[in-house]
Design an enzyme around this catalytic site. Structure first.
Site, PDB file in Angstrom:
ATOM      1  N   SER A  12       0.845  -1.201   0.000  1.00 26.76           N
ATOM      2  CA  SER A  12       0.000   0.000   0.000  1.00 26.76           C
ATOM      3  C   SER A  12       0.875   1.244   0.000  1.00 26.76           C
ATOM      4  O   SER A  12       2.057   1.187   0.374  1.00 26.76           O
ATOM      5  CB  SER A  12      -0.931  -0.011   1.215  1.00 26.76           C
ATOM      6  OG  SER A  12      -0.206  -0.279   2.393  1.00 26.76           O
ATOM      7  N   GLU A  14       0.915   5.492   1.040  1.00 22.97           N
ATOM      8  CA  GLU A  14       0.244   6.530   1.838  1.00 22.97           C
ATOM      9  C   GLU A  14       0.495   7.919   1.242  1.00 22.97           C
ATOM     10  O   GLU A  14       1.613   8.244   0.874  1.00 22.97           O
ATOM     11  CB  GLU A  14       0.785   6.469   3.271  1.00 22.97           C
ATOM     12  CG  GLU A  14       0.162   7.508   4.179  1.00 22.97           C
ATOM     13  CD  GLU A  14       0.586   7.315   5.631  1.00 22.97           C
ATOM     14  OE1 GLU A  14       0.498   6.185   6.144  1.00 22.97           O
ATOM     15  OE2 GLU A  14       1.003   8.310   6.242  1.00 22.97           O
ATOM     16  N   ASP A 105      -2.260  13.241  17.345  1.00 25.69           N
ATOM     17  CA  ASP A 105      -1.560  14.010  18.384  1.00 25.69           C
ATOM     18  C   ASP A 105      -2.270  15.339  18.551  1.00 25.69           C
ATOM     19  O   ASP A 105      -2.709  15.942  17.577  1.00 25.69           O
ATOM     20  CB  ASP A 105      -0.099  14.228  17.981  1.00 25.69           C
ATOM     21  CG  ASP A 105       0.656  12.910  17.972  1.00 25.69           C
ATOM     22  OD1 ASP A 105       0.633  12.220  19.003  1.00 25.69           O
ATOM     23  OD2 ASP A 105       1.221  12.557  16.921  1.00 25.69           O
ATOM     24  N   PHE A 212      11.137  14.590  11.227  1.00 24.77           N
ATOM     25  CA  PHE A 212      10.041  13.616  11.405  1.00 24.77           C
ATOM     26  C   PHE A 212      10.389  12.642  12.528  1.00 24.77           C
ATOM     27  O   PHE A 212       9.567  12.314  13.371  1.00 24.77           O
ATOM     28  CB  PHE A 212       9.860  12.759  10.153  1.00 24.77           C
ATOM     29  CG  PHE A 212       9.151  13.432   9.013  1.00 24.77           C
ATOM     30  CD1 PHE A 212       8.401  14.587   9.191  1.00 24.77           C
ATOM     31  CD2 PHE A 212       9.213  12.878   7.734  1.00 24.77           C
ATOM     32  CE1 PHE A 212       7.751  15.181   8.130  1.00 24.77           C
ATOM     33  CE2 PHE A 212       8.562  13.473   6.669  1.00 24.77           C
ATOM     34  CZ  PHE A 212       7.840  14.616   6.870  1.00 24.77           C
ATOM     35  N   HIS A 262       4.054  -1.015   3.521  1.00 26.27           N
ATOM     36  CA  HIS A 262       3.239   0.208   3.379  1.00 26.27           C
ATOM     37  C   HIS A 262       4.236   1.361   3.224  1.00 26.27           C
ATOM     38  O   HIS A 262       5.035   1.616   4.125  1.00 26.27           O
ATOM     39  CB  HIS A 262       2.388   0.399   4.638  1.00 26.27           C
ATOM     40  CG  HIS A 262       1.588   1.668   4.665  1.00 26.27           C
ATOM     41  ND1 HIS A 262       0.367   1.797   4.037  1.00 26.27           N
ATOM     42  CD2 HIS A 262       1.832   2.874   5.258  1.00 26.27           C
ATOM     43  CE1 HIS A 262      -0.125   3.027   4.249  1.00 26.27           C
ATOM     44  NE2 HIS A 262       0.756   3.689   4.984  1.00 26.27           N
TER      45      HIS A 262
HETATM   46  P1  FAD Z   1      -2.859   4.883  20.630  1.00 30.62           P
HETATM   47  O1  FAD Z   1      -2.901   3.488  20.124  1.00 30.62           O
HETATM   48  O2  FAD Z   1      -4.052   5.411  21.300  1.00 30.62           O
HETATM   49  O3  FAD Z   1      -1.566   5.033  21.505  1.00 30.62           O
HETATM   50  C1  FAD Z   1      -1.090   6.317  21.897  1.00 30.62           C
HETATM   51  C2  FAD Z   1      -0.323   6.186  23.204  1.00 30.62           C
HETATM   52  O4  FAD Z   1      -1.235   5.937  24.279  1.00 30.62           O
HETATM   53  C3  FAD Z   1       0.681   5.029  23.247  1.00 30.62           C
HETATM   54  O5  FAD Z   1       1.795   5.459  24.000  1.00 30.62           O
HETATM   55  C4  FAD Z   1      -0.068   3.922  23.974  1.00 30.62           C
HETATM   56  O6  FAD Z   1       0.802   3.018  24.655  1.00 30.62           O
HETATM   57  C5  FAD Z   1      -0.891   4.746  24.969  1.00 30.62           C
HETATM   58  N1  FAD Z   1      -2.145   4.092  25.346  1.00 30.62           N
HETATM   59  C6  FAD Z   1      -3.042   3.478  24.538  1.00 30.62           C
HETATM   60  N2  FAD Z   1      -4.086   3.003  25.245  1.00 30.62           N
HETATM   61  C7  FAD Z   1      -3.844   3.343  26.538  1.00 30.62           C
HETATM   62  C8  FAD Z   1      -4.554   3.157  27.758  1.00 30.62           C
HETATM   63  N3  FAD Z   1      -5.740   2.532  27.787  1.00 30.62           N
HETATM   64  N4  FAD Z   1      -4.014   3.645  28.907  1.00 30.62           N
HETATM   65  C9  FAD Z   1      -2.813   4.281  28.892  1.00 30.62           C
HETATM   66  N5  FAD Z   1      -2.102   4.496  27.756  1.00 30.62           N
HETATM   67  C10 FAD Z   1      -2.619   4.042  26.606  1.00 30.62           C
HETATM   68  N6  FAD Z   1      -1.498  10.948  12.970  1.00 30.62           N
HETATM   69  C11 FAD Z   1      -2.412  11.794  12.465  1.00 30.62           C
HETATM   70  O7  FAD Z   1      -2.738  12.794  13.134  1.00 30.62           O
HETATM   71  N7  FAD Z   1      -3.007  11.597  11.255  1.00 30.62           N
HETATM   72  C12 FAD Z   1      -2.711  10.526  10.495  1.00 30.62           C
HETATM   73  O8  FAD Z   1      -3.253  10.360   9.404  1.00 30.62           O
HETATM   74  C13 FAD Z   1      -1.750   9.576  10.992  1.00 30.62           C
HETATM   75  N8  FAD Z   1      -1.440   8.465  10.290  1.00 30.62           N
HETATM   76  C14 FAD Z   1      -0.606   7.519  10.843  1.00 30.62           C
HETATM   77  C15 FAD Z   1      -0.398   6.309  10.175  1.00 30.62           C
HETATM   78  C16 FAD Z   1       0.430   5.337  10.704  1.00 30.62           C
HETATM   79  C17 FAD Z   1       0.609   4.035   9.970  1.00 30.62           C
HETATM   80  C18 FAD Z   1       1.097   5.576  11.947  1.00 30.62           C
HETATM   81  C19 FAD Z   1       2.021   4.531  12.518  1.00 30.62           C
HETATM   82  C20 FAD Z   1       0.896   6.771  12.618  1.00 30.62           C
HETATM   83  C21 FAD Z   1       0.033   7.755  12.097  1.00 30.62           C
HETATM   84  N9  FAD Z   1      -0.226   8.940  12.756  1.00 30.62           N
HETATM   85  C22 FAD Z   1      -1.152   9.839  12.255  1.00 30.62           C
HETATM   86  C23 FAD Z   1       0.469   9.256  14.006  1.00 30.62           C
HETATM   87  C24 FAD Z   1      -0.309   8.807  15.256  1.00 30.62           C
HETATM   88  O9  FAD Z   1      -1.521   9.505  15.345  1.00 30.62           O
HETATM   89  C25 FAD Z   1       0.576   9.108  16.455  1.00 30.62           C
HETATM   90  O10 FAD Z   1       1.666   8.227  16.483  1.00 30.62           O
HETATM   91  C26 FAD Z   1      -0.134   9.150  17.806  1.00 30.62           C
HETATM   92  O11 FAD Z   1       0.788   9.687  18.760  1.00 30.62           O
HETATM   93  C27 FAD Z   1      -0.587   7.792  18.339  1.00 30.62           C
HETATM   94  O12 FAD Z   1      -1.630   7.295  17.635  1.00 30.62           O
HETATM   95  P2  FAD Z   1      -2.148   5.778  17.887  1.00 30.62           P
HETATM   96  O13 FAD Z   1      -3.323   5.603  17.052  1.00 30.62           O
HETATM   97  O14 FAD Z   1      -1.026   4.843  17.773  1.00 30.62           O
HETATM   98  O15 FAD Z   1      -2.569   5.929  19.434  1.00 30.62           O
END
Ligand code: FAD
Length: 281
Positions: A12, A14, A105, A212, A262
């Protein structure tokens, strides 16, 4: 967890949503070029708090209109349940069936996190409200997420997303294949059984990559950093070295059983196409 010999690899690309008509036009050409490589889907990023909501949709519809599968990213931080529901309904109404579900974030200056705290809550929400309509990808971090309390908790948090209903995962980029294999083994030992597709960041400009990487906590190994720094403004050498390093990484990952790749393309077809050809895919 090596890939079964019969499984189809998932490739894929992005994109981010362009913000000018010229950028949009250029991305259409990039999409057509990369589509020749036969990826499973193109994904489109989403600004936290919905800042690119319309442009992400527009870009996704462009891709879909050209006949290819598009997967919008949806990030839930600084969002309301109603806002996310509305966004997802729009995707569903346009026939989109594939999402990348993220926390995102918090934009600087914004103090409130909104109605979702973590990505697993978004995955859970999508499943509760939309059942099995969407195929859901989530993010995974072989070098662990920079805000995680520790590596084990991050793994448990990753598992929570899978238990909430994620179908597959895409990793943050990395340049150390061993960390990926270790992570995949750890996940398998915890009973996480979704494909974990490595995210690949081609190397084009050192300053941009360093920026980054500092933000997202991805390590640039010292030998790569030193070499890139030594090339300074010699863009051709940076690119040539970057292509060697990243092609070698992809090769190791695929040979070691990674279920696909990806590519973070930054809306450019060049590096990903060259790596693809060199891998003989
Ligand atoms: P989560 O899975 O919610 O994790 C975030 C943090 O919280 C981690 O440290 C985790 O350990 C902690 N955590 C999770 N659940 C709990 C809990 N219940 N209690 C305590 N701590 C917890 N960002 C954007 O804004 N837009 C995008 O389009 C985008 N695309 C991305 C695509 C990919 C493939 C990747 C890898 C990242 C992307 N990001 C994007 C960045 C991403 O949003 C950030 O890395 C963000 O900081 C974490 O997102 P997450 O979905 O992994 O969060």
């Amino acid at each position: 967890m090596p890939m079964p010999a019969t499984a189809e690899r998932i490739f894929s690309f992005e994109f981010f949503p362009p913000n000018t008509p010229e950028g949009r036009e250029k991305l259409r050409a990039t999409t057509l070029q990369l589509a020749q490589l036969g990826p499973k889907f193109f994904s489109v990023t989403y600004g936290a708090g919905g800042s690119t909501r319309d442009r992400t949709l527009e870009t996704v519809l462009d891709i879909q209109g050209s006949g290819f599968e598009a997967a919008p990213h949806v990030s839930c931080i600084a969002s309301t349940l109603a806002g996310i529901r509305d966004t997802l309904q729009r995707y569903r109404d346009h026939g989109i069936r594939h999402l990348v579900a993220l926390r995102g974030d918090l934009p600087s200056g914004l103090a409130t996190a909104g109605e979702f705290r973590y990505a697993y809550e978004l995955v859970d929400f999508v499943r509760r409200e939309f059942g099995a309509h969407f195929f859901i990808e989530v993010a995974a971090y072989p070098e662990y997420h920079p805000q995680a309390r520790n590596a084990l908790e991050d793994l448990r948090n990753f598992k929570r997303k899978v238990e909430a209903g994620a179908d597959s995962a895409i990793t943050q980029y990395f340049y150390n294949a061993d960390c990926y294999f270790h992570f995949v083994d750890e996940c398998a030992a915890m009973g996480i059984d979704v494909p974990i597709v490595p995210g690949i960041m081609p190397i084009n400009r050192f300053s941009q990559l360093a920026r980054f990487s500092d933000t997202c906590g991805a390590e640039i190994p010292r030998w790569i950093r030193n070499k890139l720094e030594a090339y300074g403004d010699d863009v051709d050498s940076v690119r040539a070295f970057g292509l060697d390093v990243v092609t070698d990484l992809c090769d190791r990952l695929l040979q070691g059983g990674a279920p696909g790749l990806h590519f973070y393309t930054l809306n450019q077809a060049g590096a990903a196409s060259t790596i693809w050809q060199r891998l003989g895919l």
